[in-house]
Write a protein that holds these residues in place. Structure first.
Motif, mmCIF file in Angstrom:
data_model
loop_
_atom_site.group_PDB
_atom_site.id
_atom_site.type_symbol
_atom_site.label_atom_id
_atom_site.label_comp_id
_atom_site.label_asym_id
_atom_site.label_seq_id
_atom_site.Cartn_x
_atom_site.Cartn_y
_atom_site.Cartn_z
ATOM 1 N N ARG A 1 171.591 32.824 53.713
ATOM 2 C CA ARG A 1 171.205 34.231 53.860
ATOM 3 C C ARG A 1 171.288 34.669 55.318
ATOM 4 O O ARG A 1 171.668 35.808 55.614
ATOM 5 C CB ARG A 1 169.789 34.449 53.326
ATOM 6 C CG ARG A 1 169.669 34.351 51.807
ATOM 7 C CD ARG A 1 168.317 34.851 51.328
ATOM 8 N NE ARG A 1 168.211 34.767 49.888
ATOM 9 C CZ ARG A 1 167.643 33.747 49.221
ATOM 10 N NH1 ARG A 1 167.119 32.740 49.912
ATOM 11 N NH2 ARG A 1 167.596 33.741 47.903
ATOM 12 N N ARG A 2 170.938 33.748 56.243
ATOM 13 C CA ARG A 2 170.982 34.114 57.652
ATOM 14 C C ARG A 2 172.411 34.410 58.102
ATOM 15 O O ARG A 2 172.668 35.376 58.815
ATOM 16 C CB ARG A 2 170.374 32.999 58.501
ATOM 17 C CG ARG A 2 170.326 33.290 60.004
ATOM 18 C CD ARG A 2 169.467 34.523 60.307
ATOM 19 N NE ARG A 2 168.092 34.305 59.949
ATOM 20 C CZ ARG A 2 167.149 33.873 60.797
ATOM 21 N NH1 ARG A 2 167.459 33.631 62.044
ATOM 22 N NH2 ARG A 2 165.911 33.720 60.389
ATOM 23 N N ILE A 3 173.345 33.579 57.699
ATOM 24 C CA ILE A 3 174.745 33.834 58.060
ATOM 25 C C ILE A 3 175.222 35.133 57.416
ATOM 26 O O ILE A 3 175.927 35.931 58.042
ATOM 27 C CB ILE A 3 175.634 32.656 57.643
ATOM 28 C CG1 ILE A 3 175.327 31.437 58.519
ATOM 29 C CG2 ILE A 3 177.125 33.022 57.768
ATOM 30 C CD1 ILE A 3 176.081 30.191 58.128
ATOM 31 N N GLY A 4 174.843 35.343 56.160
ATOM 32 C CA GLY A 4 175.220 36.574 55.487
ATOM 33 C C GLY A 4 174.709 37.799 56.215
ATOM 34 O O GLY A 4 175.414 38.815 56.330
ATOM 35 N N ASP B 1 178.940 42.642 58.012
ATOM 36 C CA ASP B 1 180.124 43.508 58.020
ATOM 37 C C ASP B 1 181.399 42.738 58.335
ATOM 38 O O ASP B 1 182.429 43.349 58.642
ATOM 39 C CB ASP B 1 179.940 44.626 59.056
ATOM 40 C CG ASP B 1 178.760 45.521 58.736
ATOM 41 O OD1 ASP B 1 178.518 45.755 57.527
ATOM 42 O OD2 ASP B 1 178.073 45.976 59.673
ATOM 43 N N GLU B 2 181.336 41.409 58.283
ATOM 44 C CA GLU B 2 182.493 40.577 58.634
ATOM 45 C C GLU B 2 182.801 39.579 57.511
ATOM 46 O O GLU B 2 182.483 38.395 57.608
ATOM 47 C CB GLU B 2 182.234 39.823 59.941
ATOM 48 C CG GLU B 2 181.901 40.709 61.120
ATOM 49 C CD GLU B 2 183.067 41.569 61.552
ATOM 50 O OE1 GLU B 2 184.198 41.305 61.099
ATOM 51 O OE2 GLU B 2 182.858 42.509 62.343
ATOM 52 N N PRO B 3 183.398 40.040 56.411
ATOM 53 C CA PRO B 3 183.668 39.125 55.290
ATOM 54 C C PRO B 3 184.567 37.956 55.675
ATOM 55 O O PRO B 3 184.436 36.865 55.118
ATOM 56 C CB PRO B 3 184.333 40.026 54.245
ATOM 57 C CG PRO B 3 184.843 41.213 55.019
ATOM 58 C CD PRO B 3 183.873 41.402 56.137
ATOM 59 N N VAL C 1 181.824 35.392 66.999
ATOM 60 C CA VAL C 1 181.885 34.016 66.509
ATOM 61 C C VAL C 1 182.099 33.089 67.699
ATOM 62 O O VAL C 1 183.025 33.303 68.485
ATOM 63 C CB VAL C 1 183.032 33.837 65.497
ATOM 64 C CG1 VAL C 1 183.123 32.389 65.044
ATOM 65 C CG2 VAL C 1 182.819 34.755 64.307
ATOM 66 N N PRO C 2 181.255 32.055 67.885
ATOM 67 C CA PRO C 2 181.454 31.131 69.006
ATOM 68 C C PRO C 2 182.855 30.524 68.984
ATOM 69 O O PRO C 2 183.410 30.245 67.920
ATOM 70 C CB PRO C 2 180.382 30.054 68.772
ATOM 71 C CG PRO C 2 179.323 30.752 67.994
ATOM 72 C CD PRO C 2 180.060 31.717 67.092
#
Length: 230
Positions: free
Chosen positions: A100-103, A108-110, A202-203
């Motif tokens: 859920r945290r990543i989601g 807005d970045e599928p 994104v790192p």
């Protein structure tokens, strides 16, 4: 300073307790909001990878090696990754918390969410098998990421069925006309370009996922364009 170096700096500030790993790590980070976001993303991905690797009852060396290879860990930073991996496995928080945290971080970045899902598939398949429990795990993560069923099937197909079907790779019907096919290819290339992912937060250590996916997409397009004479 790499994301792993930054995490290494704050690991000492995080106790060995087994609750709230992500929140405790992020709270200990001193830096910009973008740096904190990068740490949150990294910890969530590590936690998901660690929990996914043991969902079939054991963590194999192949699975750990797949994580380290796919997520670009420099040799000098391996101890921090190993410790974070071990802490994530011990964390009482369920994998759904991290999914859920990543989601939420990349709502807005599928493309980013699909990248992480494909990385998890790679780790699951590293021991030569995709166990039923791992597929259940991955499907649930996909739901929590709000990855579309079509995208999930496309990613799954790379590992369990028709991995060489270029239309599956592009996520488009074999009946699509040339204009639609070309537009789909351009769309995927734009969304997977590493510079675009870095710009989205994104790192850099995780951009290898996009590079690998882009290579697969371009190979599929080359096959289709050759077969159709496009």
């Amino acid at each position: 300073m790499t994301i792993w170096s930054r995490i290494a700096q704050v690991l000492q500030a995080v106790g060995a307790g087994s609750a709230g790993l992500l929140d405790r790590l992020v709270a200990a980070v001193l830096g910009t909001s973008e740096q904190r976001r990068g740490v949150a993303f990294t910890v969530a991905v590590v936690a998901l990878s660690a929990k996914m690797a043991r969902v079939d009852g054991k963590v194999t060396n192949d699975e750990v090696a797949a994580f380290r290879r796919y997520f670009s860990v420099a040799p000098g930073e391996e101890p921090s990754v190993r410790r974070l991996f071990a802490l994530a496995q011990a964390d009482i928080a369920g994998y759904e918390t991290y999914a859920r945290r990543i989601g939420a971080l990349f709502a807005d970045e599928p493309t980013v969410r699909e990248d992480v899902l494909e990385g998890l598939f790679l780790i699951a398949a590293a021991d030569g098998w995709l166990h039923e429990s791992e597929l259940v795990f991955l499907e649930r993560v996909s739901e929590l990421f709000q990855v579309s069923p079509t995208a999930f099937r496309r990613i799954k197909a790379h590992f369990v069925q028709d991995p060489d079907d270029p239309y599956v790779v592009l996520g488009i019907s074999p009946d699509a006309d040339p204009v639609t096919l070309k537009a789909r290819h351009r769309e995927l290339v734009r969304s997977l370009h590493p510079d675009m992912l870095i710009a989205r937060g994104v790192p850099a250590e995780f951009v290898r996922i996009a590079n690998d996916r882009l290579a697969v997409v371009n190979a599929a397009w080359a096959q289709i364009s050759t077969e159709r004479g496009l």
